[in-house]
Design an enzyme around this catalytic site. Structure first.
Site, mmCIF file in Angstrom:
data_model
loop_
_atom_site.group_PDB
_atom_site.id
_atom_site.type_symbol
_atom_site.label_atom_id
_atom_site.label_comp_id
_atom_site.label_asym_id
_atom_site.label_seq_id
_atom_site.Cartn_x
_atom_site.Cartn_y
_atom_site.Cartn_z
ATOM 1 N N ARG A 278 0.755 -1.288 0.071
ATOM 2 C CA ARG A 278 -0.014 0.135 0.004
ATOM 3 C C ARG A 278 0.964 1.327 0.059
ATOM 4 N NH1 ARG A 278 -3.110 -3.603 -0.807
ATOM 5 N NH2 ARG A 278 -5.263 -3.514 -0.115
ATOM 6 N N SER B 150 -10.367 -0.479 3.298
ATOM 7 C CA SER B 150 -10.177 -0.758 4.564
ATOM 8 C C SER B 150 -9.526 0.525 4.992
ATOM 9 C CB SER B 150 -8.882 -1.613 4.256
ATOM 10 O OG SER B 150 -9.122 -2.911 3.706
ATOM 11 N N GLU C 33 -4.998 3.237 6.487
ATOM 12 C CA GLU C 33 -4.586 3.011 5.158
ATOM 13 C C GLU C 33 -4.797 3.846 4.353
ATOM 14 O OE1 GLU C 33 -5.038 1.400 1.263
ATOM 15 O OE2 GLU C 33 -6.639 1.495 2.473
HETATM 16 N N1 EPU Z 1 -12.024 -10.836 9.638
HETATM 17 C C1 EPU Z 1 -12.803 -11.104 10.798
HETATM 18 N N2 EPU Z 1 -13.792 -9.983 10.904
HETATM 19 C C2 EPU Z 1 -13.992 -9.043 10.316
HETATM 20 C C3 EPU Z 1 -13.128 -8.793 8.958
HETATM 21 C C4 EPU Z 1 -12.035 -9.644 8.763
HETATM 22 O O1 EPU Z 1 -12.676 -11.984 11.395
HETATM 23 O O2 EPU Z 1 -14.771 -7.932 10.569
HETATM 24 C C5 EPU Z 1 -11.155 -11.780 9.200
HETATM 25 C C6 EPU Z 1 -11.455 -12.533 7.939
HETATM 26 O O3 EPU Z 1 -12.335 -13.562 8.253
HETATM 27 C C7 EPU Z 1 -10.207 -13.102 7.588
HETATM 28 C C8 EPU Z 1 -9.144 -11.937 7.761
HETATM 29 O O4 EPU Z 1 -9.873 -11.302 8.946
HETATM 30 O O5 EPU Z 1 -9.805 -14.313 7.999
HETATM 31 C C9 EPU Z 1 -8.901 -11.107 6.681
HETATM 32 O O6 EPU Z 1 -10.083 -10.273 6.169
HETATM 33 P P1 EPU Z 1 -10.231 -10.268 4.525
HETATM 34 O O7 EPU Z 1 -9.979 -11.556 4.009
HETATM 35 O O8 EPU Z 1 -11.652 -9.748 4.531
HETATM 36 O O9 EPU Z 1 -9.219 -9.175 4.136
HETATM 37 P P2 EPU Z 1 -8.292 -7.968 4.567
HETATM 38 O O10 EPU Z 1 -7.020 -8.362 4.965
HETATM 39 O O11 EPU Z 1 -9.044 -7.355 5.711
HETATM 40 C C10 EPU Z 1 -7.254 -7.202 2.446
HETATM 41 C C11 EPU Z 1 -7.164 -5.638 1.946
HETATM 42 C C12 EPU Z 1 -8.416 -5.464 1.006
HETATM 43 C C13 EPU Z 1 -8.656 -6.325 0.069
HETATM 44 C C14 EPU Z 1 -8.614 -7.700 0.507
HETATM 45 C C15 EPU Z 1 -9.084 -8.778 -0.435
HETATM 46 C C16 EPU Z 1 -6.114 -4.380 3.355
HETATM 47 C C17 EPU Z 1 -5.766 -3.442 4.525
HETATM 48 N N3 EPU Z 1 -6.947 -4.854 2.839
HETATM 49 O O12 EPU Z 1 -8.220 -7.020 3.374
HETATM 50 O O13 EPU Z 1 -8.133 -3.895 0.432
HETATM 51 O O14 EPU Z 1 -9.911 -6.037 -0.665
HETATM 52 O O15 EPU Z 1 -7.535 -8.152 1.373
HETATM 53 O O16 EPU Z 1 -7.778 -9.125 -0.875
HETATM 54 O O17 EPU Z 1 -4.776 -4.796 2.711
HETATM 55 C C18 EPU Z 1 -8.557 -1.788 0.731
HETATM 56 O O18 EPU Z 1 -7.261 -1.469 0.758
HETATM 57 O O19 EPU Z 1 -9.475 -0.985 0.778
HETATM 58 C C19 EPU Z 1 -9.027 -3.081 0.482
HETATM 59 C C20 EPU Z 1 -10.520 -3.280 0.654
#
Ligand code: EPU
Length: 331
Positions: free
Chosen positions: A152, A220, A316
């Protein structure tokens, strides 16, 4: 006054002293002030108050695709909407960007944050970024290496004092369909075409993330924090179901959404701001929220995570005050 409500996906009612929509490279020749804020769709920013100064909106739209031996070279204006470009590419059977489907934002903004989703970051495909330096008033080119892409982040994010307006991005997309299917949701599945993979990614995002056209948000809000192996082991002992992704150098990336959720902050509402029910990492404007309500909620969420896990979340989104970009500490 220039209304910035349509130019920030949080949908906050803020304005700037002046604003210009830049529709062609030559429009930039008329801009003599370098002390400006450059925006695309405003999908990854939080405007905390009215902006004292001029805002430039990147609306340079063109797209040229050339067929080289082993790849397609795609030159796009910074104002093109990333998702519209991806839709066009998959229709032509050109693959590479489909994991980034349905991410809001413009092509000009994409390299700044090195946006990423489902195991792909845009930087991987960027060959060249053409900018207009508003201070020197010269055109500058940045090669892939010079862009210094990281999680990022990029040269453009780290050196905002250079006042670079991204006019054009050149992508190099290898021929053939080599899908990246490492991420949960698309793993262990088969996709016949880039278009089929795009459809799946769109469906997944719709389930978890609110559409900014309906509910104001900036994706995010915080980054996924990286911790050293020792901190990870300690946390894992306390929270056995802690999701973590090992980094190459021995550290671990933790899921900020999970931490926020576990800290009791998923689906909460403070005034007209809240966290999204399906993904706690997304702060939302539940309708008519004021900037200070989003800020107060972000502070609360951060404090709760700090209290429970002894971890400091970093934003972010990029945060702007009346005189430009500010850090969390300056907020
Ligand atoms: N989780 C929870 N509760 C929640 C949210 C997430 O338990 O309320 C758990 C999920 O079950 C999972 C883990 O946390 O095990 C990760 O969550 P998720 O798979 O939704 O992905 P993320 O790491 O939160 C990242 C990027 C997103 C991108 C997704 C998909 C960052 C900060 N965020 O999210 O990017 O769409 O992966 O690849 O790197 C953005 O940058 O604006 C964004 C949306």
């Amino acid at each position: 006054m220039f209304d910035l409500t349509p130019y920030n996906t949080f949908g906050l009612q803020v304005s700037s002293t002046a604003g210009y929509v830049i529709s062609s490279k030559s429009d930039l020749r008329h801009i003599t002030d370098a002390d400006v804020l450059i925006l695309g769709q405003g999908s990854d920013i939080l405007l905390t108050e009215d902006i004292e100064g001029m805002v430039l909106i990147d609306n340079i739209k063109f797209c040229e695709i050339s067929d080289e031996d082993d790849c397609y070279v795609v030159k796009v204006g910074g104002g093109n909407i990333l998702d519209e470009l991806i839709a066009k590419l998959v229709d032509l059977g050109i693959s590479g960007l489909e994991n980034l489907s349905a991410i809001p934002g413009t092509m000009g903004a994409a390299p700044v944050q090195n946006i990423g989703a489902y195991g792909v970051e845009i930087g991987k495909y960027i060959e060249d970024v053409e900018c207009f330096n508003l201070i020197s008033r010269e055109v500058e080119h940045f090669s892939h290496e010079q862009c210094q892409f990281g999680y990022r982040t990029s040269y453009f994010k780290e050196h905002k004092e250079h006042k670079l307006f991204i006019m054009e991005v050149t992508l190099k997309l290898p021929k053939g369909f080599h899908p990246v299917l490492s991420y949960q949701g698309i793993r262990e599945q088969e996709f016949a075409s880039p278009k089929a993979l795009r459809s799946k990614v769109v469906e997944l995002r719709k389930q978890k993330l609110p559409d900014p056209k309906e509910i104001g948000n900036a994706g995010s809000f915080f980054k996924n924090p990286t911790v050293d192996a020792q901190t990870y082991q300690k946390l894992k002992a306390r929270f056995p179901d802690l999701p973590a992704y090992p980094n190459a150098e021995g550290s671990y990336k933790l899921a900020a959404g999970w931490l926020i959720d576990r800290a009791g902050c998923r689906g909460i509402t403070h005034g007209k701001a809240g966290t999204w029910e399906q993904q706690a990492l997304v702060l939302v404007n539940r309708g008519g929220a004021k900037p200070h309500e989003i800020v107060a909620l972000a502070r609360y969420v951060r404090a709760e995570v700090q209290h429970m896990f002894d971890l400091a979340l970093e934003p972010e989104v990029r945060i702007f005050g009346s005189h430009g970009e500010i850090s969390w500490e300056q907020l």
